[in-house]
Design a protein around this motif. Structure first.
Motif, mmCIF file in Angstrom:
data_model
loop_
_atom_site.group_PDB
_atom_site.id
_atom_site.type_symbol
_atom_site.label_atom_id
_atom_site.label_comp_id
_atom_site.label_asym_id
_atom_site.label_seq_id
_atom_site.Cartn_x
_atom_site.Cartn_y
_atom_site.Cartn_z
ATOM 1 N N ASP A 163 0.812 -1.222 0.000
ATOM 2 C CA ASP A 163 0.000 0.000 0.000
ATOM 3 C C ASP A 163 0.845 1.271 0.000
ATOM 4 O O ASP A 163 0.324 2.377 0.126
ATOM 5 N N GLY A 164 2.164 1.113 -0.182
ATOM 6 C CA GLY A 164 3.039 2.276 -0.322
ATOM 7 C C GLY A 164 3.739 2.733 0.938
ATOM 8 O O GLY A 164 4.520 3.688 0.903
ATOM 9 N N GLY A 165 3.461 2.099 2.061
ATOM 10 C CA GLY A 165 4.054 2.540 3.324
ATOM 11 C C GLY A 165 5.545 2.226 3.401
ATOM 12 O O GLY A 165 5.961 1.112 3.112
ATOM 13 N N THR A 166 6.342 3.207 3.772
ATOM 14 C CA THR A 166 7.781 3.022 3.931
ATOM 15 C C THR A 166 8.124 2.961 5.419
ATOM 16 O O THR A 166 7.316 3.345 6.268
ATOM 17 N N PRO A 167 9.340 2.519 5.751
ATOM 18 C CA PRO A 167 9.763 2.562 7.151
ATOM 19 C C PRO A 167 9.648 3.962 7.751
ATOM 20 O O PRO A 167 9.222 4.107 8.900
ATOM 21 N N LEU A 168 9.980 4.990 6.971
ATOM 22 C CA LEU A 168 9.871 6.356 7.480
ATOM 23 C C LEU A 168 8.416 6.705 7.793
ATOM 24 O O LEU A 168 8.122 7.321 8.825
ATOM 25 N N PHE A 169 7.517 6.309 6.926
ATOM 26 C CA PHE A 169 6.095 6.616 7.134
ATOM 27 C C PHE A 169 5.591 6.049 8.458
ATOM 28 O O PHE A 169 4.953 6.754 9.252
ATOM 29 N N VAL A 170 5.895 4.761 8.714
ATOM 30 C CA VAL A 170 5.374 4.153 9.944
ATOM 31 C C VAL A 170 6.102 4.667 11.189
ATOM 32 O O VAL A 170 5.525 4.708 12.274
ATOM 33 N N ALA A 171 7.350 5.088 11.015
ATOM 34 C CA ALA A 171 8.068 5.700 12.139
ATOM 35 C C ALA A 171 7.427 7.041 12.493
ATOM 36 O O ALA A 171 7.258 7.381 13.663
ATOM 37 N N CYS A 172 7.042 7.802 11.475
ATOM 38 C CA CYS A 172 6.349 9.079 11.678
ATOM 39 C C CYS A 172 4.978 8.851 12.295
ATOM 40 O O CYS A 172 4.546 9.599 13.176
ATOM 41 N N GLN A 173 4.312 7.828 11.840
ATOM 42 C CA GLN A 173 2.985 7.486 12.356
ATOM 43 C C GLN A 173 3.038 7.228 13.856
ATOM 44 O O GLN A 173 2.151 7.636 14.603
ATOM 45 N N GLY A 174 4.098 6.564 14.290
ATOM 46 C CA GLY A 174 4.244 6.244 15.702
ATOM 47 C C GLY A 174 4.892 7.344 16.529
ATOM 48 O O GLY A 174 4.984 7.216 17.753
ATOM 49 N N GLY A 175 5.353 8.395 15.867
ATOM 50 C CA GLY A 175 5.983 9.494 16.600
ATOM 51 C C GLY A 175 7.353 9.142 17.164
ATOM 52 O O GLY A 175 7.770 9.696 18.179
ATOM 53 N N HIS A 176 8.070 8.255 16.498
ATOM 54 C CA HIS A 176 9.385 7.815 16.973
ATOM 55 C C HIS A 176 10.459 8.805 16.511
ATOM 56 O O HIS A 176 11.102 8.609 15.472
ATOM 57 N N VAL A 177 10.658 9.855 17.289
ATOM 58 C CA VAL A 177 11.494 10.994 16.887
ATOM 59 C C VAL A 177 12.922 10.580 16.530
ATOM 60 O O VAL A 177 13.437 10.919 15.451
ATOM 61 N N LYS A 178 13.601 9.877 17.426
ATOM 62 C CA LYS A 178 15.002 9.507 17.184
ATOM 63 C C LYS A 178 15.130 8.621 15.956
ATOM 64 O O LYS A 178 16.084 8.734 15.178
ATOM 65 N N LEU A 179 14.164 7.756 15.776
ATOM 66 C CA LEU A 179 14.194 6.844 14.642
ATOM 67 C C LEU A 179 13.942 7.590 13.329
ATOM 68 O O LEU A 179 14.596 7.327 12.318
ATOM 69 N N VAL A 180 13.012 8.536 13.365
ATOM 70 C CA VAL A 180 12.737 9.358 12.183
ATOM 71 C C VAL A 180 13.999 10.122 11.784
ATOM 72 O O VAL A 180 14.380 10.167 10.600
#
Length: 303
Positions: A108-125
């Motif tokens: 569906d087009g979701g990237t690792p960055l997208f789901v990291a942003c979705q979860g609010g994982h600042v350091k990971l983003v």
């Protein structure tokens, strides 16, 4: 193509990876009875399970024994995707070092960055951006990392994305912008950031509603305050209503007062030929109708 039926050893390896049991995992791998990337019926590998669970020792062991860092489930999701989704920073670092593709999208087009942003994982983003992740990569419905960060109220993530060159106004397929969704959700702190970074205050969704209309509809006073600083359209919108009509229709007195103070025309009629006063009366919002009636008398008195 159907996947090979799992053997008892395959099942045992999957369970060990799922539970983070690196001792059992190592024993099963060393037995020579399993392939390190054996898959279940959904295409899930042991590495995917270990990454999703945040189990560093298992991830390291699997990679050392030849696991594919870019293995995919039937949904197209990879170990990196699940590590990012779970906020597992150390595992993300390990996977990237092992050759994981940064922007590998799911079906569906979701990237690792997208789901990291979705979860609010600042350091990971921040880490993914430093690895070169595409900050403007969108889902199939055109939702961007900025959109999902705005929807979920993640201000620091949003600032990271914008400073890395993310577009503030990328529209989802239905025409909704990050500002529109933030306005609907009541995230005034997000609206402030987006507006400061050039977001279009009057961007219209496919249904003809603007961010201000949505904020008025929901009664989000703080959002309305931020939007009004950027002189949004107070008149008739493509949906045949005004923001004042929306506030009056749903009983939001404070927002009605904000909009009138900002210059909304209380005599403006909607597509049904009704003023905001008539709408409020129809909905039996007495306090709002009394307020608008007083304002109307004041206008008539001045004329």
């Amino acid at each position: 193509m159907s996947l090979k039926k799992e053997s008892p050893s395959d099942v045992l390896l999957h369970l060990a990876a799922l539970r983070g049991d690196d001792i059992t995992l190592r024993r099963v791998l060393d037995s020579g009875k399993v392939h390190v990337d054996c898959k279940d019926e959904d295409g899930t590998t042991p590495l995917i399970l270990a990454a999703a669970g945040g189990h560093c020792p298992c991830v390291v062991e699997l990679l050392e024994q030849g696991a594919d860092p870019n293995s995919k489930r039937a949904t197209g999701t990879t170990p990196l995707f699940f590590a990012a989704q779970g906020g597992h920073l150390e595992i993300v670092k390990i996977l990237v070092k092992a050759g994981a593709t940064i922007d590998c999208p799911s079906v569906d087009g979701g990237t690792p960055l997208f789901v990291a942003c979705q979860g609010g994982h600042v350091k990971l983003v921040k880490e993914l951006i430093e690895y070169g992740a595409n900050v403007n990569a969108c889902m199939k419905d055109r939702a961007s990392p900025v959109f999902i960060s705005s929807q979920n109220g993640h201000r620091t993530v949003l600032l990271l994305l914008l400073s890395a060159g993310a577009q503030p106004d990328t529209k989802r397929i239905d025409g909704a912008t990050p500002l529109w969704i933030a306005s609907q959700m009541g995230h005034d702190h997000i609206c402030k950031v987006l507006l400061q970074n050039g977001a279009d205050v009057d961007a219209v969704r496919c249904d003809g509603a603007t961010p201000l209309f949505k904020a008025a509809h929901k009664g989000h006073m703080a959002v309305t305050t931020e939007l009004l600083k950027y002189r949004p359209n107070l008149g008739l919108l493509p949906n045949g209503e005004t923001a004042l009509h929306a506030a009056a229709m749903f009983g939001h007195l404070t927002v009605v007062k904000q909009l009138v103070a900002a210059g909304s025309d209380i005599l403006q009629k909607n597509q049904e030929g009704l003023t905001a006063l008539q709408v409020a009366k129809k909905q039996h919002f007495v306090t709002i109708s009394d307020y608008l009636q007083d304002r109307l008398r004041s206008i008539i008195g001045r004329n």
